[in-house]
Enzyme design. Structure first.
Site, PDB file in Angstrom:
ATOM      1  N   LEU A 113     -21.515   0.275  -1.905  1.00 41.74           N
ATOM      2  CA  LEU A 113     -22.812  -0.904  -2.092  1.00 41.74           C
ATOM      3  C   LEU A 113     -23.941   0.205  -2.133  1.00 41.74           C
ATOM      4  O   LEU A 113     -24.300   1.122  -1.495  1.00 41.74           O
ATOM      5  CB  LEU A 113     -22.839  -1.620  -0.741  1.00 41.74           C
ATOM      6  CG  LEU A 113     -21.695  -2.454  -0.402  1.00 41.74           C
ATOM      7  CD1 LEU A 113     -21.922  -3.207   0.842  1.00 41.74           C
ATOM      8  CD2 LEU A 113     -21.661  -3.741  -1.488  1.00 41.74           C
ATOM      9  N   TYR A 140       0.727  -1.029   0.120  1.00 49.50           N
ATOM     10  CA  TYR A 140       0.067   0.102  -0.060  1.00 49.50           C
ATOM     11  C   TYR A 140       0.947   1.322  -0.114  1.00 49.50           C
ATOM     12  O   TYR A 140       1.333   1.492   0.919  1.00 49.50           O
ATOM     13  CB  TYR A 140      -0.992  -0.100   1.328  1.00 49.50           C
ATOM     14  CG  TYR A 140      -2.025  -1.184   1.169  1.00 49.50           C
ATOM     15  CD1 TYR A 140      -2.248  -1.846   0.166  1.00 49.50           C
ATOM     16  CD2 TYR A 140      -2.664  -1.490   2.573  1.00 49.50           C
ATOM     17  CE1 TYR A 140      -3.063  -2.995   0.135  1.00 49.50           C
ATOM     18  CE2 TYR A 140      -3.532  -2.477   2.412  1.00 49.50           C
ATOM     19  CZ  TYR A 140      -3.509  -3.226   1.348  1.00 49.50           C
ATOM     20  OH  TYR A 140      -4.568  -4.554   1.603  1.00 49.50           O
ATOM     21  N   PHE A 161     -14.089   0.489  -3.766  1.00 48.72           N
ATOM     22  CA  PHE A 161     -13.989   1.705  -4.539  1.00 48.72           C
ATOM     23  C   PHE A 161     -15.164   2.006  -4.995  1.00 48.72           C
ATOM     24  O   PHE A 161     -15.487   3.405  -5.326  1.00 48.72           O
ATOM     25  CB  PHE A 161     -12.824   1.405  -5.632  1.00 48.72           C
ATOM     26  CG  PHE A 161     -11.512   1.341  -5.037  1.00 48.72           C
ATOM     27  CD1 PHE A 161     -10.600   2.197  -4.786  1.00 48.72           C
ATOM     28  CD2 PHE A 161     -11.168  -0.229  -5.055  1.00 48.72           C
ATOM     29  CE1 PHE A 161      -9.255   2.075  -4.058  1.00 48.72           C
ATOM     30  CE2 PHE A 161      -9.880  -0.372  -4.592  1.00 48.72           C
ATOM     31  CZ  PHE A 161      -8.776   0.831  -4.380  1.00 48.72           C
ATOM     32  N   GLY A 166     -17.931  -2.355  -0.186  1.00 53.49           N
ATOM     33  CA  GLY A 166     -17.878  -2.462  -1.424  1.00 53.49           C
ATOM     34  C   GLY A 166     -16.704  -2.054  -2.122  1.00 53.49           C
ATOM     35  O   GLY A 166     -16.544  -1.815  -3.331  1.00 53.49           O
ATOM     36  N   PHE A 168     -13.360  -5.217   1.411  1.00 54.88           N
ATOM     37  CA  PHE A 168     -14.144  -4.530   0.648  1.00 54.88           C
ATOM     38  C   PHE A 168     -15.579  -4.527   1.352  1.00 54.88           C
ATOM     39  O   PHE A 168     -16.615  -4.825   0.676  1.00 54.88           O
ATOM     40  CB  PHE A 168     -14.365  -4.888  -0.659  1.00 54.88           C
ATOM     41  CG  PHE A 168     -12.986  -4.559  -1.602  1.00 54.88           C
ATOM     42  CD1 PHE A 168     -12.363  -3.558  -1.286  1.00 54.88           C
ATOM     43  CD2 PHE A 168     -13.225  -5.075  -3.084  1.00 54.88           C
ATOM     44  CE1 PHE A 168     -11.346  -2.944  -2.050  1.00 54.88           C
ATOM     45  CE2 PHE A 168     -11.961  -4.754  -3.745  1.00 54.88           C
ATOM     46  CZ  PHE A 168     -11.071  -3.763  -3.332  1.00 54.88           C
ATOM     47  N   PRO A 169     -15.579  -4.574   2.518  1.00 57.71           N
ATOM     48  CA  PRO A 169     -16.748  -4.766   3.492  1.00 57.71           C
ATOM     49  C   PRO A 169     -17.883  -3.581   3.037  1.00 57.71           C
ATOM     50  O   PRO A 169     -19.124  -3.774   3.167  1.00 57.71           O
ATOM     51  CB  PRO A 169     -16.479  -4.597   4.981  1.00 57.71           C
ATOM     52  CG  PRO A 169     -15.220  -3.766   4.976  1.00 57.71           C
ATOM     53  CD  PRO A 169     -14.667  -4.283   3.797  1.00 57.71           C
TER      54      PRO A 169
HETATM   55  N1  LIG Z   1      -6.475  -8.935   0.892  1.00 57.33           N
HETATM   56  C1  LIG Z   1      -6.679  -8.351  -0.292  1.00 57.33           C
HETATM   57  O1  LIG Z   1      -6.326  -8.442  -1.542  1.00 57.33           O
HETATM   58  C2  LIG Z   1      -7.555  -6.895   0.121  1.00 57.33           C
HETATM   59  C3  LIG Z   1      -7.829  -6.360  -0.824  1.00 57.33           C
HETATM   60  C4  LIG Z   1      -8.495  -5.064  -0.722  1.00 57.33           C
HETATM   61  C5  LIG Z   1      -8.628  -4.373   0.264  1.00 57.33           C
HETATM   62  N2  LIG Z   1      -7.918  -5.236   1.475  1.00 57.33           N
HETATM   63  C6  LIG Z   1      -8.414  -4.673   2.922  1.00 57.33           C
HETATM   64  O2  LIG Z   1      -9.445  -4.207   3.157  1.00 57.33           O
HETATM   65  C7  LIG Z   1      -9.559  -3.090   3.772  1.00 57.33           C
HETATM   66  C8  LIG Z   1     -11.086  -2.686   3.256  1.00 57.33           C
HETATM   67  O3  LIG Z   1     -11.111  -2.225   1.978  1.00 57.33           O
HETATM   68  P1  LIG Z   1     -11.204  -0.707   1.381  1.00 57.33           P
HETATM   69  O4  LIG Z   1     -11.031   0.171   2.234  1.00 57.33           O
HETATM   70  O5  LIG Z   1     -10.754  -0.753   0.080  1.00 57.33           O
HETATM   71  O6  LIG Z   1     -12.944  -0.948   1.168  1.00 57.33           O
HETATM   72  P2  LIG Z   1     -14.212  -0.720   2.288  1.00 57.33           P
HETATM   73  O7  LIG Z   1     -13.665  -0.867   3.245  1.00 57.33           O
HETATM   74  O8  LIG Z   1     -15.448  -1.669   1.435  1.00 57.33           O
HETATM   75  O9  LIG Z   1     -14.526   0.778   1.655  1.00 57.33           O
HETATM   76  C9  LIG Z   1     -13.883   1.790   1.954  1.00 57.33           C
HETATM   77  C10 LIG Z   1     -14.588   3.257   1.245  1.00 57.33           C
HETATM   78  O10 LIG Z   1     -15.886   3.460   1.919  1.00 57.33           O
HETATM   79  C11 LIG Z   1     -15.641   4.712   2.214  1.00 57.33           C
HETATM   80  N3  LIG Z   1     -16.174   5.050   3.652  1.00 57.33           N
HETATM   81  C12 LIG Z   1     -16.013   4.153   4.565  1.00 57.33           C
HETATM   82  N4  LIG Z   1     -16.635   4.632   5.731  1.00 57.33           N
HETATM   83  C13 LIG Z   1     -17.625   5.599   5.038  1.00 57.33           C
HETATM   84  C14 LIG Z   1     -18.481   6.359   5.697  1.00 57.33           C
HETATM   85  N5  LIG Z   1     -19.023   6.369   6.889  1.00 57.33           N
HETATM   86  N6  LIG Z   1     -19.379   7.327   4.771  1.00 57.33           N
HETATM   87  C15 LIG Z   1     -19.018   7.523   3.544  1.00 57.33           C
HETATM   88  N7  LIG Z   1     -17.986   6.636   2.984  1.00 57.33           N
HETATM   89  C16 LIG Z   1     -17.143   5.944   3.763  1.00 57.33           C
HETATM   90  C17 LIG Z   1     -14.228   5.121   2.141  1.00 57.33           C
HETATM   91  O11 LIG Z   1     -14.237   6.645   1.830  1.00 57.33           O
HETATM   92  P3  LIG Z   1     -13.536   7.651   2.887  1.00 57.33           P
HETATM   93  O12 LIG Z   1     -12.011   7.410   2.840  1.00 57.33           O
HETATM   94  O13 LIG Z   1     -13.756   8.939   2.213  1.00 57.33           O
HETATM   95  O14 LIG Z   1     -14.347   7.490   4.326  1.00 57.33           O
HETATM   96  C18 LIG Z   1     -13.483   4.197   1.034  1.00 57.33           C
HETATM   97  O15 LIG Z   1     -13.707   4.907  -0.167  1.00 57.33           O
HETATM   98  C19 LIG Z   1      -8.491  -2.462   3.119  1.00 57.33           C
HETATM   99  O16 LIG Z   1      -8.097  -1.287   4.063  1.00 57.33           O
HETATM  100  C20 LIG Z   1      -7.484  -3.359   3.252  1.00 57.33           C
HETATM  101  O17 LIG Z   1      -6.727  -3.290   4.489  1.00 57.33           O
HETATM  102  C21 LIG Z   1      -7.525  -6.523   1.529  1.00 57.33           C
END
Ligand SMILES: NC(=O)c1ccc[n+]([C@@H]2O[C@H](COP(=O)([O-])OP(=O)(O)OC[C@H]3O[C@@H](n4cnc5c(N)ncnc54)[C@H](OP(=O)(O)O)[C@@H]3O)[C@@H](O)[C@H]2O)c1
Length: 299
Positions: free
Chosen positions: A221, A64, A218, A216, A213-214
């Protein structure tokens, strides 16, 4: 807020106790998960807020940024509180275009573990996930060579616990036949439920399932069922999505990502939302397996 009062309580990853509500640090790196972040001070503030809220599980990777997210974690939180457990992953690196090519030869993994130790400022990593497949998702095939390389590093005391990520059920079983794992980190959320059976099997075995991606990823959901339940509960769709995951199975750990301390606080409160059986029935009508809802796959 004390850890015990975070929604979902705690879970044991081997001998490490973590809050089921964790924090995913990927998005802190900056746009496209390539550093630097637009606002370094607010990225540091989000990490400190996570710890102040009582969160004891942070998910990261040296890919990252690359390196940037780990460096931010170290700058914000080192020396780390004893209760904090930082989970990292190896098996993919970054190319100059921001792609995520696999790097799973034993020498790649040794280098990657060394880099994680250095950027995080640790002598041993609490939990390392072997990331399999590619940016499109899991791919079948043996994980024996890379997984055994990590087991070797574990024997040398550089890694405490192992997990797998972006893995098929067969690869999970293959890993377990080689060495104990404490978690599986795969893509899963309200819209994308291909691991339902795997989650239940892991729950019976006492192994954590950590959906990435809990929310959704990028692309947030979206669905009428989710919006309807959220409107009825006067909550946000994000809150419902997180509360649903905590209800889905006791072995699910949350690592929602955000680059905003306000969103982090909102998510902690939102995940504590109480969902009725009729809410759950309605959410079960959410169109599962909709890969559009997962956004661009990454790290
Ligand atoms: N193992 C793997 O291959 C893999 C792949 C992908 C990700 N991951 C891990 O999974 C974690 C979670 O994934 P992710 O962060 O990509 O996706 P996510 O948790 O599904 O969603 C994050 C997105 O939601 C937005 N968000 C969060 N809270 C919000 C709220 N209260 N109101 C409005 N928007 C909100 C964030 O924007 P804001 O920044 O504007 O809040 C961000 O754009 C990553 O941090 C990483 O550690 C692992």
């Amino acid at each position: 807020m004390l850890s015990a009062s975070l929604p979902g309580g705690t879970w044991a990853l081997g001998d490490l106790t973590v809050t089921r509500f964790g924090y995913g640090a990927m998005q802190l790196a900056g746009p496209g998960v390539m550093g630097p972040p637009a606002d370094r001070d607010s990225a540091l503030a989000v990490l400190r807020e996570a710890v102040d809220l009582g969160i004891t599980h942070i998910d990261t990777s040296n890919a990252y940024g690359p390196r940037i997210t780990n460096q931010l974690i170290r700058a914000a939180l080192h020396p780390y509180p004893e209760s904090l457990h930082i989970v990292t992953k190896v098996g993919a690196i970054r190319d100059p275009q921001g792609g995520w090519p696999p790097a799973r030869k034993p020498e790649d993994l040794r280098r990657s573990v060394g880099e994680n130790l250095e950027t995080l400022g640790l002598e041993a990593l609490d939990l390392v996930n072997l990331r399999l497949g590619n940016a499109q998702g899991p791919q079948s095939g043996s994980l024996a060579e890379p997984f055994e390389a990590l087991v070797e590093l574990q024997r040398h005391g550089l890694i405490r616990h192992l997990g797998v990520s972006n893995a098929t059920a067969e690869q999970v079983a293959e890993a377990q036949a080689i060495a104990p794992i404490v978690c599986v980190q795969n893509l899963y959320n309200l819209a994308y439920r291909q691991d339902d059976k795997l989650i239940d099997t892991l729950a019976e075995e006492g192994i954590a399932y950590v959906p990435f991606f809990p929310l959704g990823g990028f692309s947030p959901l979206q669905s009428s069922a989710l919006s309807a339940v959220a409107a009825r509960l006067a909550a946000t769709p994000m809150s419902v999505a997180l509360a649903w995951l905590l209800r889905r199975s006791p072995n699910i750990l949350l690592i929602p990502g955000t680059s905003s301390a306000a969103h982090l606080r909102e998510n902690v409160v939102g995940a504590g939302l109480s969902l009725s059986d009729s809410d759950l029935d309605e959410l079960d009508r959410f169109p599962g397996g909709n890969s559009d809802a997962t956004g661009t796959p990454a790290g």
